[in-house]
Write a protein that holds these residues in place. Structure first.
Motif, PDB file in Angstrom:
ATOM      1  N   TYR A  26       2.624   7.413  -3.429  1.00 22.06           N
ATOM      2  CA  TYR A  26       3.698   6.441  -3.258  1.00 22.06           C
ATOM      3  C   TYR A  26       3.089   5.045  -3.208  1.00 22.06           C
ATOM      4  O   TYR A  26       2.326   4.726  -2.295  1.00 22.06           O
ATOM      5  N   TYR A  27       3.416   4.249  -4.202  1.00 24.23           N
ATOM      6  CA  TYR A  27       2.919   2.882  -4.308  1.00 24.23           C
ATOM      7  C   TYR A  27       3.933   1.982  -3.610  1.00 24.23           C
ATOM      8  O   TYR A  27       5.096   1.931  -4.015  1.00 24.23           O
ATOM      9  N   ILE A  28       3.503   1.297  -2.577  1.00 25.37           N
ATOM     10  CA  ILE A  28       4.385   0.451  -1.793  1.00 25.37           C
ATOM     11  C   ILE A  28       4.256  -0.974  -2.327  1.00 25.37           C
ATOM     12  O   ILE A  28       3.168  -1.556  -2.325  1.00 25.37           O
ATOM     13  N   ILE A  29       5.388  -1.499  -2.797  1.00 24.21           N
ATOM     14  CA  ILE A  29       5.421  -2.773  -3.516  1.00 24.21           C
ATOM     15  C   ILE A  29       6.268  -3.774  -2.732  1.00 24.21           C
ATOM     16  O   ILE A  29       7.337  -3.421  -2.223  1.00 24.21           O
ATOM     17  N   ASP A  30       5.820  -5.030  -2.669  1.00 21.63           N
ATOM     18  CA  ASP A  30       6.643  -6.043  -1.999  1.00 21.63           C
ATOM     19  C   ASP A  30       7.554  -6.742  -3.004  1.00 21.63           C
ATOM     20  O   ASP A  30       7.506  -6.474  -4.204  1.00 21.63           O
ATOM     21  N   GLN A  31       8.385  -7.638  -2.486  1.00 22.45           N
ATOM     22  CA  GLN A  31       9.373  -8.317  -3.329  1.00 22.45           C
ATOM     23  C   GLN A  31       8.738  -9.238  -4.368  1.00 22.45           C
ATOM     24  O   GLN A  31       9.404  -9.677  -5.299  1.00 22.45           O
ATOM     25  N   TYR A  32       7.456  -9.510  -4.225  1.00 23.16           N
ATOM     26  CA  TYR A  32       6.760 -10.381  -5.171  1.00 23.16           C
ATOM     27  C   TYR A  32       5.989  -9.584  -6.220  1.00 23.16           C
ATOM     28  O   TYR A  32       5.286 -10.151  -7.047  1.00 23.16           O
ATOM     29  N   GLY A  33       6.091  -8.239  -6.146  1.00 22.67           N
ATOM     30  CA  GLY A  33       5.442  -7.378  -7.126  1.00 22.67           C
ATOM     31  C   GLY A  33       4.038  -6.936  -6.754  1.00 22.67           C
ATOM     32  O   GLY A  33       3.390  -6.244  -7.526  1.00 22.67           O
ATOM     33  N   ALA A  34       3.577  -7.314  -5.576  1.00 23.91           N
ATOM     34  CA  ALA A  34       2.228  -6.933  -5.146  1.00 23.91           C
ATOM     35  C   ALA A  34       2.243  -5.518  -4.565  1.00 23.91           C
ATOM     36  O   ALA A  34       3.158  -5.148  -3.835  1.00 23.91           O
ATOM     37  N   THR A  35       1.220  -4.747  -4.889  1.00 21.41           N
ATOM     38  CA  THR A  35       1.057  -3.421  -4.302  1.00 21.41           C
ATOM     39  C   THR A  35       0.394  -3.591  -2.942  1.00 21.41           C
ATOM     40  O   THR A  35      -0.718  -4.117  -2.841  1.00 21.41           O
ATOM     41  N   LEU A  36       1.100  -3.140  -1.902  1.00 17.71           N
ATOM     42  CA  LEU A  36       0.602  -3.300  -0.537  1.00 17.71           C
ATOM     43  C   LEU A  36      -0.226  -2.108  -0.087  1.00 17.71           C
ATOM     44  O   LEU A  36      -1.129  -2.244   0.735  1.00 17.71           O
ATOM     45  N   ALA A  37       0.118  -0.926  -0.580  1.00 17.26           N
ATOM     46  CA  ALA A  37      -0.571   0.299  -0.165  1.00 17.26           C
ATOM     47  C   ALA A  37      -0.270   1.392  -1.166  1.00 17.26           C
ATOM     48  O   ALA A  37       0.720   1.324  -1.902  1.00 17.26           O
ATOM     49  N   VAL A  38      -1.123   2.392  -1.166  1.00 17.34           N
ATOM     50  CA  VAL A  38      -0.882   3.628  -1.912  1.00 17.34           C
ATOM     51  C   VAL A  38      -0.961   4.741  -0.880  1.00 17.34           C
ATOM     52  O   VAL A  38      -2.003   4.946  -0.266  1.00 17.34           O
ATOM     53  N   PHE A  39       0.170   5.394  -0.670  1.00 15.46           N
ATOM     54  CA  PHE A  39       0.278   6.412   0.373  1.00 15.46           C
ATOM     55  C   PHE A  39       0.415   7.800  -0.216  1.00 15.46           C
ATOM     56  O   PHE A  39       1.054   7.968  -1.254  1.00 15.46           O
ATOM     57  N   ASN A  40      -0.137   8.782   0.482  1.00 22.03           N
ATOM     58  CA  ASN A  40       0.240  10.159   0.222  1.00 22.03           C
ATOM     59  C   ASN A  40       1.513  10.397   1.044  1.00 22.03           C
ATOM     60  O   ASN A  40       1.980   9.490   1.752  1.00 22.03           O
ATOM     61  N   LEU A  41       2.078  11.585   0.993  1.00 18.20           N
ATOM     62  CA  LEU A  41       3.332  11.851   1.684  1.00 18.20           C
ATOM     63  C   LEU A  41       3.189  11.666   3.199  1.00 18.20           C
ATOM     64  O   LEU A  41       4.072  11.092   3.841  1.00 18.20           O
ATOM     65  N   GLN A  42       2.084  12.112   3.756  1.00 17.96           N
ATOM     66  CA  GLN A  42       1.879  11.986   5.200  1.00 17.96           C
ATOM     67  C   GLN A  42       1.880  10.516   5.630  1.00 17.96           C
ATOM     68  O   GLN A  42       2.506  10.148   6.625  1.00 17.96           O
ATOM     69  N   ALA A  43       1.186   9.671   4.901  1.00 18.48           N
ATOM     70  CA  ALA A  43       1.129   8.248   5.243  1.00 18.48           C
ATOM     71  C   ALA A  43       2.496   7.590   5.050  1.00 18.48           C
ATOM     72  O   ALA A  43       2.893   6.740   5.859  1.00 18.48           O
TER      73      ALA A  43
END
Length: 81
Positions: free
Chosen positions: A23-40
């Motif tokens: 799961y790639y967590i993206i902010d409103q500016y298009g930056a990737t904040l984190a890459v999570f597995n399901l647990q995270a």
């Protein structure tokens, strides 16, 4: 890549994109904040992980107003898809 808004206020603030069980967590500016597995991802949704966006604003899923959070049913559907 499937995506879902997690925190929204007149537009996506924090969203997740799913690819290959990550799961790639993206902010409103298009930056990737984190890459999570399901647990995270679950830890973030439970408020145990706080993220900082590309403008250094702090985002904790449980600390934002409930009306800004995506309902649990939609999140579950997204995870299972």
């Amino acid at each position: 890549m499937k995506s879902l808004s997690l925190i929204n206020s007149e537009g996506d603030i924090i969203s997740a994109k799913k690819r290959d069980n990550l799961y790639y967590i993206i902010d409103q500016y298009g930056a990737t904040l984190a890459v999570f597995n399901l647990q995270a991802l679950k830890l973030f949704l439970q408020g145990y992980i706080t993220l900082f966006d590309s403008r250094k604003d702090e985002w904790n899923f449980l600390k934002v107003t409930a009306s800004m959070r995506t309902p649990e049913e939609k999140i579950t559907e997204f995870i299972l898809s």
